[in-house]
Design an enzyme around this catalytic site. Structure first.
Site, PDB file in Angstrom:
ATOM      1  CD  GLU A  82      -3.005   1.257   2.095  1.00  0.00           C
ATOM      2  OE1 GLU A  82      -3.869   2.139   1.937  1.00  0.00           O
ATOM      3  OE2 GLU A  82      -3.134   0.330   2.900  1.00  0.00           O
ATOM      4  CB  CYS A 122      -7.372   3.456   3.089  1.00  0.00           C
ATOM      5  SG  CYS A 122      -8.029   2.669   4.584  1.00  0.00           S
ATOM      6  CG  ASN A 168      -9.413  -1.881   1.687  1.00  0.00           C
ATOM      7  OD1 ASN A 168      -8.677  -2.811   1.960  1.00  0.00           O
ATOM      8  ND2 ASN A 168      -9.437  -0.766   2.424  1.00  0.00           N
ATOM      9  CD  GLU A 169      -9.856  -1.889   6.324  1.00  0.00           C
ATOM     10  OE1 GLU A 169      -9.622  -0.777   6.855  1.00  0.00           O
ATOM     11  OE2 GLU A 169      -9.260  -2.938   6.650  1.00  0.00           O
TER      12      GLU A 169
END
Length: 857
Positions: free
Chosen positions: A259, A459, A586-587
């Protein structure tokens, strides 16, 4: 499993200790409120007589508000409970004081809650002190608004809490407030009182007690070992593999997740040495908190000249800003500081490039210098600057090593000169790629032997608001045409490390690419989009977004003559990248907004590219609403793999080794995409690394349901950390792997395709002792090697005897061990030869992780 027996015993014990039913009371009163300026979420208390109140836990949260950003938001004000005639409980609450929205969710028991929604009911004004009454087949919601354009009392009706009538106002006297003030533990609280059955309250108490027990397990730490195992003597263990019960497990089990966080890309893995080469930094990236974060960041001018930024006639519309120097006399230098300085090495060559132009008839040249403390370490020259934008380049050879050099661009000209995309790259990058990766950092990652690489982030992928969603197509093509943007972690992304470079790195490592795209929604913690609640791409624009996702697959896998395959070929890769996996989401919060958009994307991929394995998401942690709703959605849509995340203290990993034993083998597989153990202060040491090693023995045991795992985050640059813990820390000249890195490396370099169960007969029968010893035996069918992993999380040695008589093995093997004291942070594994026999005797040191690799005859 033995741990399961203990858990059941503890739950029975807790239930037995619950408060017994009040004498002769079938019903009691429950009080709903929030404390700490709404940060507590929904808290509850109960009473028989409405005078003596008993808090269920000290401000225990039964429902958390997930609206808005972390920090000033994520709050619940004036929670209001009501129950339908069907028995379903609803909770609505006020959000932030300036939001014309409220929150709503449902439950069957007041501690397990469904999806949250945040309806907009006020075009202006705010929504405060909500109340609800059921009127036949619909619900009447009333609230007050103050401090905005609209003040007074308002109401709306709904049947399904999804669509609402237009609001209307009514007199204050027509609204009877049900909020009361009561005394709980010596403090006055304002909230709502409801009459309920004692059975409901009893279940709430038991839920709280279970959470207390669960949290006590999470809090377990090796620092307690001197007391917990004070009388423990060295142990003996007989390990008997059951070769006839072997099962196939995933050959993709250990990978990495990259990331762009903590300067992992620009200033990190991406080898560019010039900071703000594109003059595209802007205040918004720092949310106006750093007034120096402008297009001039990292640049200074010395000498008699003015330095401005212009946007008229740029080199490309995607790269609007460029530098303009109006030079009055020679001797002017435009200097770049790099990222904490520019590191250079003696006798190494560096590629410099620049887009430059000057006024017609105003000819000149540029000197390019690398300087430290006034001393020139290397220089080059660019001649014949023209009146149109043109990319020019030169090579600089460095004569002395330095960690903090600066780059000087010295125009040998009087007048106006324009400059952009000023770049400096070491010629020695990983695999010597142009526009490549920092060699030492890329190699440290390669040494993990990952089977896949997930990118460009979690994120980062779904971004800070709709305008910041990561668009893969903006990161391919010539560097000057790529679209730079704000990084959600509050710095700048040049997109120099883009999708082409990510796929190329995967290919260089022999790892499967696993790109992640947003599921049509940005991060629910965004700074934009209505206090950060999960807004979605408007449905009328979702068709274009879905096509973008399909275009990605064509770009990666399409024929070189296809529209997007041609773009890949033009970049230098005519052959397909052979994309197999694609993460979507993503989450995320699993809301109606999310489900609608995820389903559109998933169905489109499945229809056009059925060979692509889509990986869904089940929220940010291992339990709760998003986890449950995410799994429910994945099963409904038959998503092949879901992505689970959890960052937990060591005790969680010790006490949850049976986590995947209980999973349905007929449902979706699991990708454990983000996990890490961390001690207090989010530090990493032998304790965290061994807990991860222990947990991974259980993951290998469940390698038939767990398809992939990746520790996260991977990289963090010192002085620029957005998150801890991280697997690898670095600065400009050093790479600093953590002890947890070596656990990942040992697992990555010792993967298997078959899991062989084993019976472990430990001389101490105590469960707490048994769960601290981990054994995993796998076979690599390609090499024929047998791999034994042994984890001892105890303060004493374990003398083991491993029965290998069922295997035809060579007499010599390789043993790798890492050991130390729990707080040690700098342990490095040691490798040595070991004699292999049918009854292998090995003393497993205290606090150690051992890998034994034996070759078949």
């Amino acid at each position: 499993m033995r741990k399961g027996v203990l858990t059941i015993f503890m739950l029975v014990l807790l239930v037995g200790n619950s408060i017994s039913s009040p004498r002769n009371a079938d019903s009691v009163f429950v009080f709903a409120y929030s404390v700490n300026e709404g940060r507590s979420g929904l808290t509850l208390a109960w009473s028989v007589d409405k005078t003596n109140w008993h808090a269920i836990g000290p401000e225990h949260c039964f429902l958390f508000s997930d609206f808005g950003r972390w920090g000033a938001q994520k709050r619940m004000f004036s929670p209001y409970l009501f129950q339908e005639e069907s028995g379903t409980w609803h909770c609505i609450w006020q959000l932030n004081s300036d939001a014309g929205q409220f929150a709503h969710t449902t439950s069957s028991n007041l501690y397990e809650w469904g999806r949250q929604s945040y309806p907009q009911v006020m075009a202006s004004g705010n929504f405060m002190e909500p109340e609800v009454t059921q009127q036949g087949d619909h619900f009447l919601i009333s609230w007050k608004s103050e401090g905005g354009e609209k003040e007074g009392y308002f109401s709306a009706t709904t049947k399904d809490f999804k669509t609402y009538t237009a609001t209307k106002s009514y007199p204050k006297n027509d609204r009877l407030s049900v909020r009361k003030e009561v005394l709980i533990n010596g403090k006055k609280h304002k909230g709502q009182l409801k009459k309920v059955s004692w059975d409901l309250v009893d279940k709430l108490i038991k839920n709280y007690e279970w959470m207390q027990f669960h949290n006590s397990e999470r809090a377990e730490t090796l620092t307690d070992d001197p007391m917990q195992f004070a009388n423990l003597k060295p142990l003996e263990a007989k390990i008997t593999p059951k070769s006839d019960e072997s099962k196939r497990i995933s050959d993709m089990l250990i990978g990495i997740f990259f990331e762009d966080i903590s300067y992992a890309a620009d200033g990190g893995l991406y080898a560019e040495l010039v900071q703000n080469r594109d003059f595209e930094y802007n205040l918004n990236e720092k949310e106006n908190r750093d007034k120096t974060w402008t297009s001039k960041k990292a640049w200074t001018v010395s000498g008699n000249a003015t330095f401005n930024i212009d946007t008229i006639n740029p080199i490309h519309p995607n790269n609007r800003h460029f530098a303009v120097l109006d030079i009055k006399e020679k001797g002017v230098a435009l200097t770049n500081e790099g990222w904490d300085g520019i590191p250079v090495e003696k006798d190494k060559k560096y590629d410099f490039s620049i887009f430059v132009k000057t006024a017609k008839g105003n000819k000149g040249s540029l000197k390019i210098r690398l300087v430290v403390d006034g001393k020139i370490l290397g220089e080059g020259k660019i001649n014949k600057i023209g009146s149109e934008w043109k990319k020019q380049s030169t090579i600089i050879k460095v004569v002395e090593t330095a960690s903090n050099a600066t780059l000087e661009v010295v125009p040998e000209i009087i007048g106006t000169i324009q400059l952009d995309m000023i770049s400096l790259f070491p010629q020695h990058t990983f695999k010597n790629r142009k526009n490549g990766l920092r060699a030492d950092l890329a190699q440290t990652i390669a040494d993990l032997n990952p089977t896949f690489i997930r990118f460009p982030g979690g994120c980062v992928a779904h971004g800070d608001g709709l305008d910041n969603i990561y668009r893969w197509e903006n990161t391919i093509g010539p560097l000057e045409s790529r679209v730079p943007q704000k990084n959600i972690w509050h710095y700048h992304q040049t997109a120099g490390l883009g999708y082409y470079e990510y796929f190329q790195y995967c290919e260089d490592l022999g790892a499967a690419p696993l790109p992640v795209v947003a599921a049509g929604v940005p991060c629910q913690n965004s700074a934009t989009g209505g206090h950060g609640q999960q807004c979605g791409i408007p449905m009328e624009e979702m068709g274009d977004y879905v096509q973008s996702v399909l275009d990605l697959i064509e770009w990666a896998n399409g024929d070189k003559n296809s529209k997007w395959g041609k773009k890949r070929a033009e970049a230098g890769h005519p052959e397909p990248f052979n994309l197999k996996y694609l993460g979507v989401g993503n989450e995320d919060l699993i809301t109606d907004i999310f489900e609608e958009r995820f389903t559109m994307i998933y169905d489109a991929i499945k229809e056009k590219y059925p060979e692509i394995v889509v990986i869904g998401t089940v929220g940010p942690t291992y339990r709760g609403t998003d986890y449950e709703q995410g799994w429910e959605l994945a099963k409904k849509l038959e998503v092949p793999i879901v992505d689970e995340h959890y960052y937990q203290p060591p005790g969680w990993f010790i006490n949850n080794q049976d986590f995947y034993d209980k999973y349905d083998r007929n449902g979706p597989k699991v990708y454990l995409g983000e996990y890490a153990a961390h001690t207090r202060g989010r530090r990493m040491n032998i304790e965290t690394s061994l807990c991860e090693a222990l947990y991974l023995t259980a993951v290998e045991r469940n390698g038939d349901i767990v398809s992939m795992t990746s520790f996260a985050p991977l990289l963090a640059k010192e002085k620029h950390m957005s998150w801890t813990p991280d697997l690898i820390y670095f600065n400009n000249t050093e790479v600093k792997p953590t002890v947890d890195y070596y656990v990942q490396k040992l697992y990555g370099q010792n993967v298997g395709t078959q899991y062989i169960p084993s019976f472990v007969d430990l001389s101490a029968g105590d469960n707490k002792v048994e769960q601290r010893v981990g054994v995993s035996i796998v076979k690599d069918e390609d090499s024929g090697d047998l791999i034994i992993k042994l984890v001892n999380l105890l303060p004493v040695e374990v003398s083991s005897t491993i029965d290998l008589s069922d295997f035809q093995l060579k007499s010599e093997g390789v043993l790798t061990i890492m050991e130390g004291e729990p707080k040690d942070e700098t342990v490095i594994p040691i490798e040595k030869n070991i004699q292999i026999s049918d009854n292998l005797e090995y003393k497993i040191p205290a606090y150690s992780f051992t890998v034994i690799r034996a070759k078949s005859i």
